[in-house]
Design an enzyme around this catalytic site. Sequence first.
Site, mmCIF file in Angstrom:
data_model
loop_
_atom_site.group_PDB
_atom_site.id
_atom_site.type_symbol
_atom_site.label_atom_id
_atom_site.label_comp_id
_atom_site.label_asym_id
_atom_site.label_seq_id
_atom_site.Cartn_x
_atom_site.Cartn_y
_atom_site.Cartn_z
ATOM 1 N N GLY A 40 0.827 -1.216 0.000
ATOM 2 C CA GLY A 40 0.000 0.000 0.000
ATOM 3 C C GLY A 40 0.850 1.250 0.000
ATOM 4 O O GLY A 40 0.409 2.317 -0.425
ATOM 5 N N VAL A 181 -1.250 23.116 2.397
ATOM 6 C CA VAL A 181 -2.574 23.708 2.642
ATOM 7 C C VAL A 181 -3.534 22.687 3.265
ATOM 8 O O VAL A 181 -4.408 23.063 4.045
ATOM 9 C CB VAL A 181 -3.198 24.368 1.384
ATOM 10 C CG1 VAL A 181 -2.301 25.458 0.843
ATOM 11 C CG2 VAL A 181 -3.550 23.392 0.316
ATOM 12 N N HIS A 434 -30.931 17.760 -10.007
ATOM 13 C CA HIS A 434 -31.131 18.961 -9.188
ATOM 14 C C HIS A 434 -31.674 18.553 -7.826
ATOM 15 O O HIS A 434 -32.565 17.722 -7.747
ATOM 16 C CB HIS A 434 -32.130 19.899 -9.883
ATOM 17 C CG HIS A 434 -32.462 21.104 -9.085
ATOM 18 N ND1 HIS A 434 -31.582 22.159 -8.942
ATOM 19 C CD2 HIS A 434 -33.560 21.421 -8.341
ATOM 20 C CE1 HIS A 434 -32.150 23.080 -8.169
ATOM 21 N NE2 HIS A 434 -33.345 22.647 -7.796
#
Length: 457
Positions: A40, A181, A434
């Site tokens: 991994g 960030v 929607h």
Amino acid sequence: MTDTSADLVILGGGSGGYAAAFRAAELGLSVTLIEKDKLGGTCLHRGCIPTKALLHAAEVADETRDAETFGVKAVLEGIDIAGVNKYKDGIISRLYKGLQGLAKAHKVNLVEGTGTFVGGTTVEVDGTRYTGKNVILATGSYSRTLPGLELGGRIIASEQALSLDYIPKKAIVLGGGVIGVEFASVWASFGVDVTIVEALPRLVPNEDEYASKQLERAFRRRRIAFKTGVRFTGAKQDDNGVSVSLESGETLEADLLLVAVGRGPNSAGHGYEEAGVKMERGFVLTDDRLRTNLPNVYAVGDIVPGLQLAHRGFQQGIFVAEEIAGQEPRVIDESGIPRVTYSHPEVASVGLTESQAKEKYGSDVTTFTYDLGGNGKSQILKTSGGVKLIKAPDGPVVGVHMVGDRVGELIGEAQLIYSWEAFPEDVAPLIHAHPTQTEALGEAFLALAGKPLHVHS
């Protein structure tokens, strides 16, 4: 020495290595996969998965803190870092077990140990030689630091930041790219006073300027301080904290300094150079079919120049397995690899930035930006941001750039649009459910196709 042979020997069991192993096994090849740590690699154990778990915990903290905005009464009592780590480690553990099961199911010969490429198509591990008809080098990357800046104590890289058992009061993040960030975002949500220092003129400098501006605006609102266009000159630490000096003459004080200045190729000490592999600045050079200069030796993932992303390595692993099996797969378009920064808000993009498009096609590039203020689901989520499209002159859309919470989930459709070289007129008739954030993509394409409905043209 005993000699062990297979159709394919892979050095490195990260995203690129294990993807190549599993795909090659599916195609009937015998595979030996060598990994010194855990299957991994960085992504699962020390990278993508644990950071995204922390980011989700941070999102829960923010939602609890702001619950009243949604008419829900809740109090954030604090962050239980041991509980956060238990949640994070539980995810890693489940995924790791799943990977081990898949390796067994694919009948991959998993060898634990540090491998050295000794030339030809042979890798040596603890005195045993494993020879393949083909070899894939997939040894990944490591956290870089700056010259004269030694990691240790209060000066940490992302690996240490992921396993902290306390929450600092103040932190400085050196580097305003993706890793920087994301950690700044997590820590700010956990109540840490954070300052980012970035030498380049803007945060996430590899993204389109629009995305940088949107993220910087959001970070200002979140009181995440950042200093861009300023260079780091040194750091000192003692029992009380760390002080960071900048080229501007300013000194910053904090409990921790996170060094997030990018990742370097993990190629040293594996015998590549000695075996004659062509390299540059530590990276293994390949052609577009990921072949090195040596016959039957390939390289994938972070050691190959380009975007250092787990999904790029994963796709390259599949590509090379299919190439070796004679399937002649299509060459991977590097610009078509989706990029996501999972901060709050997220930044997601695929294709060219506006400046790259202008460089390629000239100044006659069309851009359109749709603000998430007009998107119902984004209003429900209380996120701001937008979608920016970049279109080639008389041509398809060549770049999609999005900012806002959860926009990383929209990148799949954006990638299809880019990869199919779709024109705005091709996408405009597609129906978007929607209320969803995918409608923002739909609205942007409607506008670019000359039928703006919810925007002033």
